[in-house]
Design a protein around this motif. Structure first.
Motif, PDB file in Angstrom:
ATOM      1  N   ASP A  56     -32.437  -1.986   4.010  1.00  0.00           N
ATOM      2  CA  ASP A  56     -32.250  -3.439   4.002  1.00  0.00           C
ATOM      3  C   ASP A  56     -30.810  -3.719   3.615  1.00  0.00           C
ATOM      4  O   ASP A  56     -30.380  -3.382   2.507  1.00  0.00           O
ATOM      5  CB  ASP A  56     -33.219  -4.076   3.000  1.00  0.00           C
ATOM      6  CG  ASP A  56     -33.312  -5.575   3.128  1.00  0.00           C
ATOM      7  OD1 ASP A  56     -32.267  -6.226   3.351  1.00  0.00           O
ATOM      8  OD2 ASP A  56     -34.428  -6.098   3.005  1.00  0.00           O
ATOM      9  N   ARG A  58     -29.322  -6.680   3.411  1.00  0.00           N
ATOM     10  CA  ARG A  58     -29.096  -8.027   2.890  1.00  0.00           C
ATOM     11  C   ARG A  58     -28.595  -7.945   1.444  1.00  0.00           C
ATOM     12  O   ARG A  58     -28.628  -6.903   0.817  1.00  0.00           O
ATOM     13  CB  ARG A  58     -30.384  -8.851   2.952  1.00  0.00           C
ATOM     14  CG  ARG A  58     -30.872  -9.075   4.369  1.00  0.00           C
ATOM     15  CD  ARG A  58     -32.200  -9.795   4.409  1.00  0.00           C
ATOM     16  NE  ARG A  58     -33.207  -9.012   3.698  1.00  0.00           N
ATOM     17  CZ  ARG A  58     -34.166  -9.553   2.949  1.00  0.00           C
ATOM     18  NH1 ARG A  58     -34.263 -10.860   2.803  1.00  0.00           N
ATOM     19  NH2 ARG A  58     -35.047  -8.774   2.327  1.00  0.00           N
ATOM     20  N   LYS A  60     -28.490  -8.424  -2.656  1.00  0.00           N
ATOM     21  CA  LYS A  60     -29.504  -8.112  -3.672  1.00  0.00           C
ATOM     22  C   LYS A  60     -30.407  -9.318  -3.925  1.00  0.00           C
ATOM     23  O   LYS A  60     -31.615  -9.169  -4.127  1.00  0.00           O
ATOM     24  CB  LYS A  60     -28.840  -7.674  -4.975  1.00  0.00           C
ATOM     25  CG  LYS A  60     -28.214  -6.301  -4.917  1.00  0.00           C
ATOM     26  CD  LYS A  60     -27.644  -5.920  -6.276  1.00  0.00           C
ATOM     27  CE  LYS A  60     -26.850  -4.650  -6.212  1.00  0.00           C
ATOM     28  NZ  LYS A  60     -27.649  -3.459  -6.195  1.00  0.00           N
ATOM     29  N   PHE A  63     -32.829  -9.641  -1.103  1.00  0.00           N
ATOM     30  CA  PHE A  63     -33.749  -8.512  -1.192  1.00  0.00           C
ATOM     31  C   PHE A  63     -34.838  -8.789  -2.229  1.00  0.00           C
ATOM     32  O   PHE A  63     -36.020  -8.534  -1.990  1.00  0.00           O
ATOM     33  CB  PHE A  63     -32.967  -7.242  -1.551  1.00  0.00           C
ATOM     34  CG  PHE A  63     -33.794  -5.986  -1.590  1.00  0.00           C
ATOM     35  CD1 PHE A  63     -34.143  -5.332  -0.420  1.00  0.00           C
ATOM     36  CD2 PHE A  63     -34.206  -5.455  -2.801  1.00  0.00           C
ATOM     37  CE1 PHE A  63     -34.895  -4.158  -0.450  1.00  0.00           C
ATOM     38  CE2 PHE A  63     -34.950  -4.275  -2.841  1.00  0.00           C
ATOM     39  CZ  PHE A  63     -35.301  -3.636  -1.663  1.00  0.00           C
ATOM     40  N   ARG A  64     -34.455  -9.327  -3.389  1.00  0.00           N
ATOM     41  CA  ARG A  64     -35.420  -9.624  -4.452  1.00  0.00           C
ATOM     42  C   ARG A  64     -36.435 -10.680  -4.031  1.00  0.00           C
ATOM     43  O   ARG A  64     -37.564 -10.670  -4.504  1.00  0.00           O
ATOM     44  CB  ARG A  64     -34.685 -10.085  -5.712  1.00  0.00           C
ATOM     45  CG  ARG A  64     -34.015  -8.966  -6.447  1.00  0.00           C
ATOM     46  CD  ARG A  64     -33.477  -9.444  -7.803  1.00  0.00           C
ATOM     47  NE  ARG A  64     -32.552  -8.452  -8.301  1.00  0.00           N
ATOM     48  CZ  ARG A  64     -31.241  -8.656  -8.456  1.00  0.00           C
ATOM     49  NH1 ARG A  64     -30.717  -9.816  -8.191  1.00  0.00           N
ATOM     50  NH2 ARG A  64     -30.474  -7.686  -8.905  1.00  0.00           N
ATOM     51  N   HIS A  67     -38.892  -8.137   0.616  1.00  0.00           N
ATOM     52  CA  HIS A  67     -38.399  -7.064   1.482  1.00  0.00           C
ATOM     53  C   HIS A  67     -39.574  -6.229   1.969  1.00  0.00           C
ATOM     54  O   HIS A  67     -40.699  -6.348   1.463  1.00  0.00           O
ATOM     55  CB  HIS A  67     -37.389  -6.193   0.738  1.00  0.00           C
ATOM     56  CG  HIS A  67     -37.916  -5.604  -0.532  1.00  0.00           C
ATOM     57  ND1 HIS A  67     -37.829  -6.256  -1.734  1.00  0.00           N
ATOM     58  CD2 HIS A  67     -38.565  -4.449  -0.798  1.00  0.00           C
ATOM     59  CE1 HIS A  67     -38.387  -5.526  -2.686  1.00  0.00           C
ATOM     60  NE2 HIS A  67     -38.850  -4.414  -2.133  1.00  0.00           N
ATOM     61  N   ASN A  73     -32.251  -0.914  -0.638  1.00  0.00           N
ATOM     62  CA  ASN A  73     -31.309  -2.023  -0.498  1.00  0.00           C
ATOM     63  C   ASN A  73     -29.880  -1.543  -0.728  1.00  0.00           C
ATOM     64  O   ASN A  73     -29.528  -1.093  -1.815  1.00  0.00           O
ATOM     65  CB  ASN A  73     -31.652  -3.139  -1.485  1.00  0.00           C
ATOM     66  CG  ASN A  73     -30.699  -4.317  -1.399  1.00  0.00           C
ATOM     67  OD1 ASN A  73     -30.178  -4.771  -2.392  1.00  0.00           O
ATOM     68  ND2 ASN A  73     -30.483  -4.816  -0.215  1.00  0.00           N
ATOM     69  N   PRO A  75     -26.415  -3.483   0.378  1.00  0.00           N
ATOM     70  CA  PRO A  75     -25.799  -4.588   1.116  1.00  0.00           C
ATOM     71  C   PRO A  75     -24.817  -4.088   2.173  1.00  0.00           C
ATOM     72  O   PRO A  75     -24.155  -3.056   1.976  1.00  0.00           O
ATOM     73  CB  PRO A  75     -25.087  -5.390   0.019  1.00  0.00           C
ATOM     74  CG  PRO A  75     -25.876  -5.079  -1.222  1.00  0.00           C
ATOM     75  CD  PRO A  75     -26.284  -3.634  -1.067  1.00  0.00           C
ATOM     76  N   CYS A  98     -31.774  -6.720   8.530  1.00  0.00           N
ATOM     77  CA  CYS A  98     -30.940  -7.781   7.982  1.00  0.00           C
ATOM     78  C   CYS A  98     -31.770  -9.068   8.007  1.00  0.00           C
ATOM     79  O   CYS A  98     -32.979  -9.018   8.202  1.00  0.00           O
ATOM     80  CB  CYS A  98     -29.639  -7.921   8.769  1.00  0.00           C
ATOM     81  SG  CYS A  98     -29.859  -8.451  10.476  1.00  0.00           S
TER      82      CYS A  98
END
Length: 139
Positions: A56, A58, A60, A63-64, A67, A73, A75, A98
């Motif tokens: 992933d 994206r 953080k 993501f939280r 996901h 994760n 970035p 993404c």
């Protein structure tokens, strides 16, 4: 304005044909960067049958908020710097995720350049995953 475009195309059909061909090549080339696009259903099949890893890219914070299960994760801006964290998965299918499916190709291209050979991009990104009523994990 539209009439002028049609007149130009009719009068210069060779130039117009070359332009269209180059546009198609550009779309195909950019679309293939970073691996093949897979649907959420195909991604699930890759995860379940081939133990594909999900990357992933994206932020953080995003993501939280949610996901894919067991996703890693990193970035997008950090992928090149943190390639060593993915070394163990060089011969494993990797699905790059993404937000909308438009920026995962650049991260996938970095992975391909580093020797990762089973790359996929989640078509439509996390938004398509959610639209398909697939599960998300929040952390």
């Amino acid at each position: 304005m539209l009439e002028q475009i049609f007149e130009f195309v009719i009068n210069h059909w060779i130039l117009a044909s070359i332009w269209v061909a180059l546009l198609v090549l550009l779309v195909v080339t950019e679309g293939s960067k970073g691996g093949s696009a897979v649907s959420p259903q195909q991604a699930t099949l890759l995860i379940n049958s081939q133990d594909a890893k999900v990357l992933d890219v994206r932020s953080k914070e995003d993501f939280r908020k949610g996901h894919l299960p067991n996703a890693i994760n990193i970035p997008a801006r950090d992928v090149e710097r943190r390639l060593s964290e993915l070394e163990a998965f060089k011969d494993t299918p990797i699905i790059v995720v993404c937000k909308t499916g438009t920026s995962s190709g650049a991260s996938g291209a970095l992975l391909a350049k580093a020797g990762f050979n089973q790359l996929h991009k989640l078509r439509g990104g996390i938004m398509e995953w959610q639209n398909s009523s697939m599960p998300l994990v929040k952390s």
